[in-house]
Design a protein around this motif. Structure first.
Motif, PDB file in Angstrom:
ATOM      1  N   CYS A 147       0.811  -1.255   0.056  1.00 15.53           N
ATOM      2  CA  CYS A 147       0.050   0.153   0.078  1.00 15.53           C
ATOM      3  C   CYS A 147       0.904   1.072  -0.128  1.00 15.53           C
ATOM      4  CB  CYS A 147      -0.785   0.078   1.125  1.00 15.53           C
ATOM      5  SG  CYS A 147      -2.235  -1.312   1.129  1.00 15.53           S
ATOM      6  N   SER A 148       0.416   2.205  -0.464  1.00 17.28           N
ATOM      7  CA  SER A 148       0.668   3.606  -0.682  1.00 17.28           C
ATOM      8  C   SER A 148       2.458   3.620  -0.944  1.00 17.28           C
ATOM      9  CB  SER A 148       0.863   4.341   0.953  1.00 17.28           C
ATOM     10  OG  SER A 148      -0.678   4.341   1.268  1.00 17.28           O
ATOM     11  N   SER A 149       2.619   2.795  -2.120  1.00 20.48           N
ATOM     12  CA  SER A 149       4.072   2.752  -2.471  1.00 20.48           C
ATOM     13  C   SER A 149       4.190   3.010  -3.734  1.00 20.48           C
ATOM     14  CB  SER A 149       4.557   1.206  -2.373  1.00 20.48           C
ATOM     15  OG  SER A 149       4.548   0.724  -0.769  1.00 20.48           O
ATOM     16  N   SER A 175      -1.390   2.913  -4.885  1.00 17.65           N
ATOM     17  CA  SER A 175       0.196   2.845  -5.366  1.00 17.65           C
ATOM     18  C   SER A 175       0.339   3.388  -6.746  1.00 17.65           C
ATOM     19  CB  SER A 175       0.754   1.471  -4.954  1.00 17.65           C
ATOM     20  OG  SER A 175       0.586   1.207  -3.866  1.00 17.65           O
ATOM     21  N   ASP A 176       1.686   3.693  -6.898  1.00 19.08           N
ATOM     22  CA  ASP A 176       2.051   4.511  -8.101  1.00 19.08           C
ATOM     23  C   ASP A 176       2.999   3.445  -8.953  1.00 19.08           C
ATOM     24  OD1 ASP A 176       0.483   6.334  -7.798  1.00 19.08           O
ATOM     25  OD2 ASP A 176       1.846   7.594  -6.570  1.00 19.08           O
ATOM     26  N   PHE A 177       2.655   3.443 -10.215  1.00 24.33           N
ATOM     27  CA  PHE A 177       3.576   2.751 -11.217  1.00 24.33           C
ATOM     28  C   PHE A 177       3.700   3.668 -12.327  1.00 24.33           C
ATOM     29  CE2 PHE A 177       0.900  -0.391  -8.988  1.00 24.33           C
ATOM     30  CZ  PHE A 177       1.579  -1.161  -8.532  1.00 24.33           C
ATOM     31  N   ILE A 178       5.270   3.854 -12.334  1.00 21.77           N
ATOM     32  CA  ILE A 178       5.465   4.983 -13.349  1.00 21.77           C
ATOM     33  C   ILE A 178       6.858   4.809 -14.267  1.00 21.77           C
ATOM     34  CG2 ILE A 178       5.981   7.786 -13.649  1.00 21.77           C
ATOM     35  CD1 ILE A 178       4.947   7.924 -10.634  1.00 21.77           C
ATOM     36  N   TYR A 179       6.978   4.853 -15.094  1.00 19.53           N
ATOM     37  CA  TYR A 179       8.251   4.703 -16.199  1.00 19.53           C
ATOM     38  C   TYR A 179       8.778   3.164 -16.114  1.00 19.53           C
ATOM     39  CZ  TYR A 179       8.193   9.626 -17.306  1.00 19.53           C
ATOM     40  OH  TYR A 179       7.743  10.645 -17.698  1.00 19.53           O
ATOM     41  N   SER A 196      -6.561  -1.648  -6.268  1.00 17.74           N
ATOM     42  CA  SER A 196      -7.520  -0.517  -6.418  1.00 17.74           C
ATOM     43  C   SER A 196      -6.590   0.841  -6.068  1.00 17.74           C
ATOM     44  CB  SER A 196      -8.515  -0.715  -5.288  1.00 17.74           C
ATOM     45  OG  SER A 196      -7.945  -0.737  -4.009  1.00 17.74           O
ATOM     46  N   LYS A 197      -7.266   2.069  -6.439  1.00 16.07           N
ATOM     47  CA  LYS A 197      -6.899   3.329  -6.140  1.00 16.07           C
ATOM     48  C   LYS A 197      -5.354   3.454  -6.500  1.00 16.07           C
ATOM     49  CE  LYS A 197     -10.618   4.396  -3.296  1.00 16.07           C
ATOM     50  NZ  LYS A 197     -11.260   5.071  -2.019  1.00 16.07           N
TER      51      LYS A 197
END
Length: 293
Positions: A147-149, A175-179, A196-197
């Motif tokens: 979570c929140s990673s 959580s965020d998945f970027i590049y 989710s979210k």
């Protein structure tokens, strides 16, 4: 290499999270954020050449069921360093969301054995050259949580950010998945995945989320924008095992081809977290989302 740097204090980031997601406890599977008392008692990681080794042994030799609140750190993992192996129940939390950074090649965390139960909150994973966090099928007895990673700039042939083995179960929230760059899926599952979210932006690969033949995917309220793959969620041939044949994500078409122009138009409203990222010279993505006034 992409480096994620926040220009904002923890308070500002917490307010942004609240504005976008509501209360952090709104995702029932995600643990509550650390209390003020827990933050004051956070454990420090020494800032030296052995910082990754210290972190690895602190986690691997923790007591079963222990919750460790870490103070912010930025550890560099070398190519020869082995990943952190989780073989028991453990909860690892960053006192400041996103400020506990593991940066380096290879894999970062791998769960092993039926006793393993991993909960991660507030970590940032950068620069893996194999799957960053792997939930092995040997650890299928218990549900794992992330979570929140943030997963930023990881690469792999399959599942640059996360892989879930057959029979294993993982919950991902906020959580965020970027590049991230992977031929087959930024997140790949052959087991159960509830996500989710979370936000997927500027990732390369066939799909943001890829489900194998035995996968069960429950995806809710996620945002997919400016990913270079053709699909948001791509299922293997046995799609009958999945709960969401028509996903309820931001564009309501997680199983259909992503329309890049559509994502460019709607990303600003739905992805409001401010980030600074360093872009590879070979990439020329559109301007990142900004906070709406």
């Amino acid at each position: 290499m992409y480096l994620l740097r926040s220009r904002y204090s923890f308070v500002t980031k917490a307010l942004l999270f609240a504005a976008i997601y509501g209360s952090l406890s709104s995702v029932t599977a995600c643990p509550d954020p650390p209390t003020k008392t827990e933050k004051r008692r956070c454990e420090s990681i020494p800032n030296n050449n052995d910082s990754y080794t210290f972190l690895k042994y602190r986690i691997q030799f923790a007591s079963s069921g222990e919750k460790i609140i870490f103070c912010p750190f930025n550890v560099k993992k070398d190519k020869k360093d082995r990943p952190i192996i989780i073989s028991k129940e453990i909860e690892i939390v960053c006192s400041d969301i996103g400020s506990c950074v593991i940066d380096g090649p290879g894999s970062h965390i791998v769960t092993k054995t039926r006793k393993a139960k991993l909960s991660v909150q507030g970590f940032t994973f950068i620069g893996a050259t194999e799957t960053s966090v792997s939930i092995d099928e040997s650890s299928s007895a218990k549900e794992h949580v992330i979570c929140s990673s943030t997963f930023n700039g990881n690469t792999s042939k399959k599942g640059a950010a996360i892989q879930v083995g057959k029979g294993a179960s993982l919950v991902v929230g906020q959580s965020d998945f970027i590049y991230n760059d992977s031929k087959i899926g930024t997140v790949v599952t052959d087991g159960s995945l509830e996500i989710s979210k979370s936000n997927f932006e500027y990732n390369d690969g066939s799909a943001a989320i890829y489900g194998g033949a035995s996968a069960a995917i429950d995806s809710k309220d996620n945002v997919f924008a400016n990913n270079n793959g053709e699909w948001n969620i791509l299922y293997a041939k046995d799609a009958s095992n999945n709960k969401n044949k028509k996903d309820k994500d931001s564009d309501n078409q997680a199983q259909s081809k992503t329309k890049k122009n559509r994502n460019k138009n709607n990303k600003t409203e739905k992805f409001q977290k401010i980030k600074e990222v360093k872009v590879r010279p070979t990439k020329s993505p559109t301007v990142p989302p900004t906070v709406s006034p």
